[in-house]
Design an enzyme around this catalytic site. Structure first.
Site, PDB file in Angstrom:
ATOM      1  N   ARG A  37       0.815  -1.212   0.000  1.00 43.04           N
ATOM      2  CA  ARG A  37       0.000   0.000   0.000  1.00 43.04           C
ATOM      3  C   ARG A  37       0.853   1.268   0.000  1.00 43.04           C
ATOM      4  NH1 ARG A  37      -5.348  -1.479   3.720  1.00 43.04           N
ATOM      5  NH2 ARG A  37      -6.371  -2.669   2.058  1.00 43.04           N
ATOM      6  N   LYS A 197     -18.030 -13.549   6.249  1.00 43.80           N
ATOM      7  CA  LYS A 197     -19.306 -12.916   6.576  1.00 43.80           C
ATOM      8  C   LYS A 197     -20.291 -12.901   5.404  1.00 43.80           C
ATOM      9  CE  LYS A 197     -17.172 -10.011  10.121  1.00 43.80           C
ATOM     10  NZ  LYS A 197     -16.893  -8.630  10.559  1.00 43.80           N
ATOM     11  N   GLY A 348      -7.065  -8.312   1.445  1.00 43.51           N
ATOM     12  CA  GLY A 348      -5.732  -8.545   1.994  1.00 43.51           C
ATOM     13  C   GLY A 348      -5.221  -9.964   1.865  1.00 43.51           C
ATOM     14  N   GLY A 371     -13.011  -4.065   1.186  1.00 44.18           N
ATOM     15  CA  GLY A 371     -14.399  -3.603   1.244  1.00 44.18           C
ATOM     16  C   GLY A 371     -14.721  -2.592   0.160  1.00 44.18           C
TER      17      GLY A 371
END
Length: 393
Positions: A37, A197, A348, A371
Site C-alpha cells: 500500500r 461474513k 488482503g 471492502g
C-alpha cells in the site's frame, strides 16, 4: 468523470492535503509486514513533489483506541525518505498551529506526514469540526486512499466537502479497472468469493449472478450455502439469518442459467480434538468443522477458472490466517495466475496469497481495496468518490 490530480494546475507552492491508505499489515510488535500500500501511493506523491507542491500526507493505520505506539505512522516516514527524492518530515499531530508552522517552513516539493488520524475518535465519526481543522492546513485536497473510499470518515469524505479536490493516480486506476471489468466484462467471467461474513456479501453475490457466468463460493461463506442446499456442514461457521438469502441466490442463479460452484470436500477438524489434527472428508459429520476446501474442490474450482477470460477474486478459500489451512487458497491463486484471463484480485488475504505463491506478476490487477472493491462492484460508486468534483471538459 472525476477530476484527477493531473487536471490540477498551478500547484507550485500550494499545500496539497493528500489522503493515502498506509493501513499496512503489522506484526505483534508493530513491524510492517508488507509495503504494497505504501508502494502504490508513491506515484501520486512523486507527481505532486515534481509539481513543487508542499505535500501533507494524511493516513490511518489499524483500529487504535486513542494513541498506540504500535500504530504510529512515524516508521512510515522513514520508509518514505528512502523511496522519495524529497525531504520528508513527520508531525505527531494532525491539526493546529504547530502543524501550520511546520508547513509554512517547508520548501516546495517537501513532504510532511501527519500522525495516524485514527488516533482521534472524530475521524471515524466524520466530525465536520474535526474535518475543518485539518482542511485549514491546505489549499487543495487529493484523495488517493481507495481502500477507505467506501467509508464516510472525516479525512476522506468530510474534508472533500470543504475544499477544492481531486482523486490521485491510484484511485483513478482502481476505479477505472474495476468499473470496466463490471460494465464491459470479458466472457466467460468467473467470480470467486471467499471469506467469512455472508451478510456482508449478499448484495455482491446477487450482482455477480447478473454479470458473471460462474460464481465460485469458498471459505466459511460456503457453509451457509451448502446448508441452504441441505448438505450437512457439522459445526462449521454458518449464518442462519442468511439462509433464506442464500436459497434465493441459488434459485436466482439457476433461473438465469448461471452456475454457482460450492466445495465438494473439505479439510476439517473435529470439534473436541485438542490436538487439532486435520483431515480431508467429503461429508462433514456433526462433530466436524470445515476449515478449508479439499483437493477435489480445488480441482473443481481450477477447472472452472481455466476456461475463464475474466476473473474477479475476493476473499480466501479457507482459514488463511492459520498456516495449516492455506493450501486451498494457494491452489486457487496458482489457477488464477495460470489461466491467462484478465484477473483482478482484491482483499488482503487474497493479495497476500498470490504474493506468497510468487504469482503476483501474472495477475492483471492487484487491488488495494477489500471492502472498497466489493462496494464498487456492488453499487458502481463509492461515497468518497461521489463528493469529488467533476472533470471540467
Amino acid at each position: 468523470m472525476k477530476r484527477t490530480v493531473q487536471d490540477l494546475v498551478g500547484l507550485k507552492g500550494k499545500v496539497v492535503l493528500l489522503r493515502v491508505d498506509f493501513n499496512v499489515p503489522l506484526d505483534t510488535v508493530g513491524r510492517i509486514l508488507d509495503l504494497n500500500r505504501i508502494n502504490k501511493a508513491i506515484p501520486t506523491i512523486k507527481y505532486l513533489t515534481e509539481q513543487k507542491a508542499k505535500v501533507v500526507i494524511i493516513s490511518s493505520l489499524g483500529r487504535p483506541i486513542g494513541y498506540e505506539v504500535r500504530s504510529s505512522l512515524w516508521q512510515i516516514s522513514l520508509i518514505l525518505m528512502k523511496k522519495l527524492g524529497s525531504k520528508v518530515y513527520f508531525s505527531n499531530k494532525v491539526y493546529g498551529d504547530e502543524v501550520k508552522v511546520r508547513i509554512k517552513t517547508m520548501e516546495p516539493g517537501d513532504v510532511l506526514l501527519l500522525e495516524n488520524v485514527r488516533f482521534y475518535p472524530e475521524e471515524k465519526a466524520c466530525d465536520m469540526k474535526f474535518a475543518r481543522k485539518i482542511s485549514e492546513l491546505g489549499d487543495i485536497f487529493v484523495n488517493d486512499a481507495f481502500g477507505t473510499a467506501h467509508r464516510k470518515h472525516a479525512s476522506t469524505y468530510g474534508i472533500a466537502r470543504l475544499m477544492p479536490n481531486a482523486i490521485g493516480l491510484l484511485m483513478e486506476k482502481e476505479y477505472n479497472s474495476i468499473s470496466a471489468a463490471m460494465e464491459s466484462p470479458k466472457h466467460p467471467f468467473v467470480a470467486i468469493i471467499g471469506g467469512t461474513k455472508v451478510p456482508d456479501k449478499i448484495k455482491i453475490l446477487k450482482r455477480f449472478v447478473d454479470v458473471a457466468d460462474t460464481i465460485i463460493i469458498g471459505g466459511a461463506m460456503a457453509y451457509t450455502f451448502l446448508l441452504a442446499k441441505g448438505v450437512p456442514v457439522g459445526q462449521s461457521i454458518t449464518y442462519l439469518d442468511s439462509l433464506q438469502d442464500a436459497r434465493e441466490i441459488l434459485d436466482y442463479a439457476s433461473s438465469c442459467g448461471k452456475k454457482i460452484i460450492l466445495p465438494i470436500d473439505h479439510v476439517a477438524l473435529r470439534k473436541d480434538d485438542k490436538k487439532g489434527k486435520k483431515f480431508v472428508t467429503d461429508i462433514l459429520g456433526e462433530d466436524m468443522v470445515g476449515m478449508d476446501i479439499g483437493p477435489k474442490s480445488a480441482k473443481l474450482f481450477a477447472t472452472a477458472i481455466k476456461s475463464a477470460k475474466q476473473i474477479i477474486w475476493n476473499g480466501p478459500l479457507g482459514k488463511y490466517e492459520d498456516p495449516r489451512f492455506k493450501d486451498g487458497t494457494f491452489k486457487v491463486a496458482k489457477a488464477v495466475a495460470a489461466s491467462g484471463a484478465y484477473s483482478i484480485v482484491g482483499g488482503g488475504d487474497s493479495v497476500s496469497a498470490v504474493k506468497e505463491c510468487k504469482v503476483a506478476d501474472k495477475i492483471s490487477f492487484l487491488s488495494t481495496g477489500g471492502g472498497a472493491t466489493l462496494k464498487l462492484i456492488e453499487d458502481g460508486k463509492l461515497p468518497c468518490l461521489e463528493v469529488i468534483q467533476e472533470k471540467i471538459r
